[in-house]
Write an enzyme that holds these catalytic residues in place. Structure first.
Site, PDB file in Angstrom:
ATOM      1  N   CYS A   1       0.529  -0.986  -0.092  1.00 12.37           N
ATOM      2  CA  CYS A   1       0.124  -0.014   0.173  1.00 12.37           C
ATOM      3  C   CYS A   1       0.944   0.720   0.000  1.00 12.37           C
ATOM      4  O   CYS A   1       0.698   2.113  -0.973  1.00 12.37           O
ATOM      5  CB  CYS A   1      -0.671   0.567   1.390  1.00 12.37           C
TER       6      CYS A   1
HETATM    7  N1  SAJ Z   1       6.494   1.892   9.017  1.00 12.49           N
HETATM    8  C1  SAJ Z   1       7.829   3.071   9.339  1.00 12.49           C
HETATM    9  N2  SAJ Z   1       7.803   4.069   9.773  1.00 12.49           N
HETATM   10  C2  SAJ Z   1       6.997   3.872  10.794  1.00 12.49           C
HETATM   11  C3  SAJ Z   1       5.497   3.060  10.290  1.00 12.49           C
HETATM   12  C4  SAJ Z   1       5.924   2.200   8.836  1.00 12.49           C
HETATM   13  O1  SAJ Z   1       9.103   2.786   8.124  1.00 12.49           O
HETATM   14  O2  SAJ Z   1       6.553   4.892  11.806  1.00 12.49           O
HETATM   15  C5  SAJ Z   1       7.363   1.010   7.347  1.00 12.49           C
HETATM   16  C6  SAJ Z   1       6.932  -0.059   7.561  1.00 12.49           C
HETATM   17  O3  SAJ Z   1       8.011  -1.023   8.258  1.00 12.49           O
HETATM   18  C7  SAJ Z   1       6.746  -0.838   6.930  1.00 12.49           C
HETATM   19  C8  SAJ Z   1       5.811   0.460   6.455  1.00 12.49           C
HETATM   20  O4  SAJ Z   1       6.061   1.480   6.035  1.00 12.49           O
HETATM   21  O5  SAJ Z   1       7.681  -1.237   5.443  1.00 12.49           O
HETATM   22  C9  SAJ Z   1       3.959   0.464   5.994  1.00 12.49           C
HETATM   23  O6  SAJ Z   1       3.802   0.121   6.782  1.00 12.49           O
HETATM   24  P1  SAJ Z   1       2.189   0.104   7.332  1.00 12.49           P
HETATM   25  O7  SAJ Z   1       2.546   0.158   8.535  1.00 12.49           O
HETATM   26  O8  SAJ Z   1       2.056   1.262   6.846  1.00 12.49           O
HETATM   27  O9  SAJ Z   1       1.788  -1.062   6.926  1.00 12.49           O
HETATM   28  P2  SAJ Z   1       0.862  -1.062   5.677  1.00 12.49           P
HETATM   29  O10 SAJ Z   1       2.027  -1.430   4.857  1.00 12.49           O
HETATM   30  O11 SAJ Z   1      -0.057  -2.677   5.942  1.00 12.49           O
HETATM   31  O12 SAJ Z   1      -0.173  -0.409   6.145  1.00 12.49           O
HETATM   32  C10 SAJ Z   1      -1.282  -0.245   5.834  1.00 12.49           C
HETATM   33  C11 SAJ Z   1      -2.125   0.099   5.309  1.00 12.49           C
HETATM   34  N3  SAJ Z   1      -4.120  -0.086   4.979  1.00 12.49           N
HETATM   35  C12 SAJ Z   1      -4.564  -0.013   4.135  1.00 12.49           C
HETATM   36  O13 SAJ Z   1      -4.174   0.664   3.621  1.00 12.49           O
HETATM   37  C13 SAJ Z   1      -6.139  -0.223   4.036  1.00 12.49           C
HETATM   38  C14 SAJ Z   1      -2.200   1.777   5.990  1.00 12.49           C
HETATM   39  O14 SAJ Z   1      -3.454   2.382   4.972  1.00 12.49           O
HETATM   40  C15 SAJ Z   1      -2.872   1.669   7.095  1.00 12.49           C
HETATM   41  O15 SAJ Z   1      -2.235   2.558   8.413  1.00 12.49           O
HETATM   42  C16 SAJ Z   1      -1.211   0.642   8.113  1.00 12.49           C
HETATM   43  O16 SAJ Z   1      -1.585  -0.605   7.782  1.00 12.49           O
HETATM   44  C17 SAJ Z   1      -0.984   0.480   9.659  1.00 12.49           C
HETATM   45  O17 SAJ Z   1      -1.664   1.413  10.449  1.00 12.49           O
HETATM   46  O18 SAJ Z   1      -1.189  -0.349  10.225  1.00 12.49           O
END
Ligand code: SAJ
Length: 430
Positions: free
Chosen positions: A268
């Site tokens: 995403c």
């Molecule tokens: N990440 C960081 N630092 C952070 C947060 C994330 O480096 O503070 C990295 C993670 O390690 C990962 C990437 O970013 O590699 C994405 O992480 P994510 O927490 O955004 O997880 P996703 O990709 O599973 O995002 C999903 C998304 N859901 C949808 O699109 C419906 C996102 O909108 C959600 O907010 C997120 O999950 C969530 O909150 O967990």
């Protein structure tokens, strides 16, 4: 019986196109309200699994599929669309190699929907796409059948908000944005979705609904890029970025915690902002935050490798020939998903520097990078590695023991935050 009566009486038949991590939980939640749902998927193995009540999506249990026998089934045969009152499209929207949107999966689904489109049907797109896609691309394709939106059939957009593995928020209790091509379309998606979702957020158009989703995920990508750049700044300033970020996070208002990391993984966050940037380019505007966030986030694997080079050098070693253990390779903690994982870029760069790389990840059974098999190791011989890189901070690892036994650790996730200071010189952070 008209559409509204069918929905209210539960006689409505729904087909969900794409039985993946978005479509399957949606289908299950709808079927739970008593309506008949069929998951239409191209992959026979998925269809067979579902019909045998075997789930391949973490948020859906075999038991829940078993309970829904008779109300939820699966097929590869698109003729099921001919009997559907509503069709929900939940297919992937990746990027092409050129970083341009790849809407081929949606357009392929649209061909099947168009083949069986009939008066009274509601079509809802859930796949993430750029603002205007439903109106400019999907609507014309479906109207090529001669049926007219708002008059003969209805078309709406509702962005998926599935957060795989989230113990608190599921389909029913996550507010759902809905937008229709016409007021009638909005009314129909509201009555259908209102059956299985507690809180609907109606917006004025499908374009607005498409933009809401892109704002949500661009917000994340930009803020992650900001803290990634803060970690680079803190490094230059000789500060511990996690100490600074944790202290800032104590502000109870006006601040939201994000953490620096080795880069942006998943299906995403690294993808969605490009849909926005691409669309704005066609309107002769450059979405500068999107581009800058991409640049910073994409630079993080290199930042990690530079840190490893620096740390090994301090220990009188070259990367060339060093035994390196990648600890955690999935794109985020406590999952097995490798899509866009920054670990892949880090391994590729270290391999080009002739390091001898292995990995340990309790969730990832096997790993190959650019055709090269990466050996999977346990943690019984941590001392034998010249450097251990913590790339993904899975919960069930004893990081203190790893640090005690290791010669050198580079921590990209603050997994060692609570005790790193006891091992000065041995634990490096980004
Ligand atoms: N990440 C960081 N630092 C952070 C947060 C994330 O480096 O503070 C990295 C993670 O390690 C990962 C990437 O970013 O590699 C994405 O992480 P994510 O927490 O955004 O997880 P996703 O990709 O599973 O995002 C999903 C998304 N859901 C949808 O699109 C419906 C996102 O909108 C959600 O907010 C997120 O999950 C969530 O909150 O967990």
């Amino acid at each position: 019986m008209n559409f509204f009566d069918k929905v209210r009486s539960g006689d409505v038949r729904v087909v969900v196109v794409g039985a993946g991590y978005v479509g399957l939980p949606l289908a299950v939640e709808m079927a739970r309200t008593g309506i008949r749902v069929t998951a239409l998927d191209k992959i026979q193995a998925k269809v067979d699994a579902l019909n045998e009540a075997h789930s391949y999506v973490g948020d859906v249990s075999d038991a829940s599929l078993k309970e829904l026998t008779g109300r939820l089934d699966a097929t590869t045969d698109d003729s099921v669309l001919a009997d559907a009152d509503a069709v929900v499209i939940c297919v992937p929207t990746p990027l092409r190699k050129t970083k341009d949107p790849d809407v081929s999966f949606i357009m392929d689904a649209a061909e099947h929907v168009a083949k069986h489109l009939h008066p009274g049907q509601l079509i809802v797109l859930e796949s993430t796409t750029y603002p205007g896609f439903t109106r400019e691309m999907l609507r014309p394709r479906l109207e090529r059948t001669g049926l007219v939106v708002g008059k003969d059939f209805c078309l709406a957009f509702s962005p998926e908000r599935v957060d795989p593995g989230n113990p608190t928020y599921g389909i029913r209790n996550t507010p759902k944005v809905v937008g229709g091509c016409t007021p009638e379309c909005l009314k129909r998606v509201e009555v259908l979705y209102g059956r299985f979702i507690d809180h609907l957020v109606s917006v004025s158009s499908t374009d607005a609904a498409e933009m809401v989703k892109l704002l949500e995920n661009t917000f994340r990508a930009v803020n992650i890029a900001l803290v990634n750049e803060v970690s680079i700044m803190c490094n230059r300033l000789g500060l511990d970025s996690w100490e600074v970020i944790d202290a800032a996070s104590t502000k109870p208002f006006g601040y939201m915690r994000f953490y620096p990391g080795p880069g942006l993984g998943g299906h995403c966050i690294p993808i969605d902002p490009h849909y926005l940037g691409w669309k704005l380019k066609t309107l002769k505007y450059t979405a500068r935050f999107v581009e800058l966030a991409e640049e910073v986030n994409a630079s993080m694997p290199r930042v990690v490798v530079e840190r490893v080079v620096e740390a090994l050098n301090e220990h009188g070693k070259a990367v060339n020939g060093s035994k390196i253990l990648m600890l955690g390779v999935a794109y985020k903690k406590d999952i097995s998903d490798m899509r866009e994982s920054p670990a892949l870029d880090i391994i590729d760069m270290l391999a080009h520097k002739h390091a001898d790389i292995s990995y340990h990840d309790p969730f990832v059974e096997e790993l190959s990078v650019l055709g090269r098999e990466i050996p999977r190791k346990d943690l019984t011989d941590v001392a034998s590695y010249d450097c251990v890189i913590i790339v993904t901070d899975h919960s069930d690892i004893d990081y203190r023991r790893v640090v005690e036994e290791a010669q050198l650790v580079v921590d990209t996730r603050n997994a060692t935050g609570s005790f790193r200071s006891e091992f000065a010189g041995k634990v490096w952070s980004i």
